[in-house]
Design an enzyme around this catalytic site. Structure first.
Site, PDB file in Angstrom:
ATOM      1  CD  GLU A 281     -47.722  32.796  28.450  1.00 51.85           C
ATOM      2  OE1 GLU A 281     -48.684  32.719  29.242  1.00 51.85           O
ATOM      3  OE2 GLU A 281     -47.845  32.743  27.226  1.00 51.85           O
TER       4      GLU A 281
ATOM      5  CE1 TYR B 161     -39.960  -5.074  34.168  1.00 45.40           C
ATOM      6  CE2 TYR B 161     -41.955  -4.562  32.917  1.00 45.40           C
ATOM      7  CZ  TYR B 161     -41.166  -5.467  33.596  1.00 45.40           C
ATOM      8  OH  TYR B 161     -41.577  -6.769  33.699  1.00 45.40           O
TER       9      TYR B 161
ATOM     10  CG  HIS C 135     -44.608  28.351  27.698  1.00 46.46           C
ATOM     11  ND1 HIS C 135     -45.352  27.733  26.710  1.00 46.46           N
ATOM     12  CD2 HIS C 135     -44.645  29.681  27.424  1.00 46.46           C
ATOM     13  CE1 HIS C 135     -45.823  28.664  25.886  1.00 46.46           C
ATOM     14  NE2 HIS C 135     -45.407  29.848  26.296  1.00 46.46           N
TER      15      HIS C 135
END
Length: 219
Positions: A80, A215, A98
């Protein structure tokens, strides 16, 4: 390579291995499925192909440049690799995770976008898209993923799994875990007979995103 660069690569590789083992321990991958990478300058450290994570050690480091040329190690990088490199070339990512997480993969077979059943979607940039199916390891899959990732830090790969990225390995992993939880939540709520889950509106998600800018992420 300077001592400073060598130390940075060693530390980052330790983090890649630890994160990969965490995906297995948390049930997000099975066997040698899934992969993890992190970038150190122009070098991408990535898990190798076909090696169980519990067997990886310092000598198993695999590093490639952004063109995919192996520059560190003897093992073959994950199949990949195109997916990881596509993220680094098109974002400010420092780490990519992944997985083949069960609930997220299930959702990828059902809808083109994860329904906004919780404000956690805003933490990934908005409603999480599903990238169109293409065979693993292909340039086509990487292109489909980039389309789904526009304006997002995570996406699903149809009939395949998840991809998330972040400013570091912890952030990339946390987004993966959050995405899997979000998918599990929707599957659970949508499975109740006679009821349809309520969804947050785009305005409600934007409101959360604005709050996050001020925040930081919160529960």
């Amino acid at each position: 390579m300077s001592d400073q660069q060598r130390d940075a690569i060693e530390r980052t590789w330790e983090g890649v291995v630890a994160t990969a083992r965490r995906t297995a321990a948390d049930g997000l991958v099975v066997g040698t499925s899934g992969n993890v990478s992190a970038r150190v300058g122009g070098t991408v450290l990535v898990t190798p192909s076909g090696v169980p994570y519990d067997r990886l050690g310092p000598k198993d480091v695999v590093g490639v440049d952004l063109a995919g040329n192996r520059i560190l190690g003897e093992l073959a990088p994950t199949s990949e690799l195109p997916l990881h490199l596509a993220v680094y070339r098109n974002s400010d990512a420092a780490a990519v995770v992944h997985t083949h997480a069960v609930h997220a993969t299930a959702v990828s077979t059902l809808v083109p976008e994860v329904p906004a059943v919780h404000y956690a979607a805003a933490m990934l940039g908005g409603p999480v898209r599903v990238a169109a199916y293409a065979r693993y390891g292909t340039a086509e899959l990487a292109e489909n993923m980039l389309t789904a990732l526009r304006g997002r830090t995570g996406c699903l790969l149809q009939n395949h799994g998840t991809v998330t990225y972040g400013a570091g390995l912890d952030e990339a992993y946390d987004r993966t875990a959050q995405l899997e939880w979000l998918c599990r939540l929707w599957l659970t709520a949508s499975s109740v007979p006679g009821h349809t889950p309520s969804l947050l509106s785009p305005a409600q998600l934007r409101d959360v995103q604005e709050a996050l800018k001020g925040y930081g992420q919160s529960g």
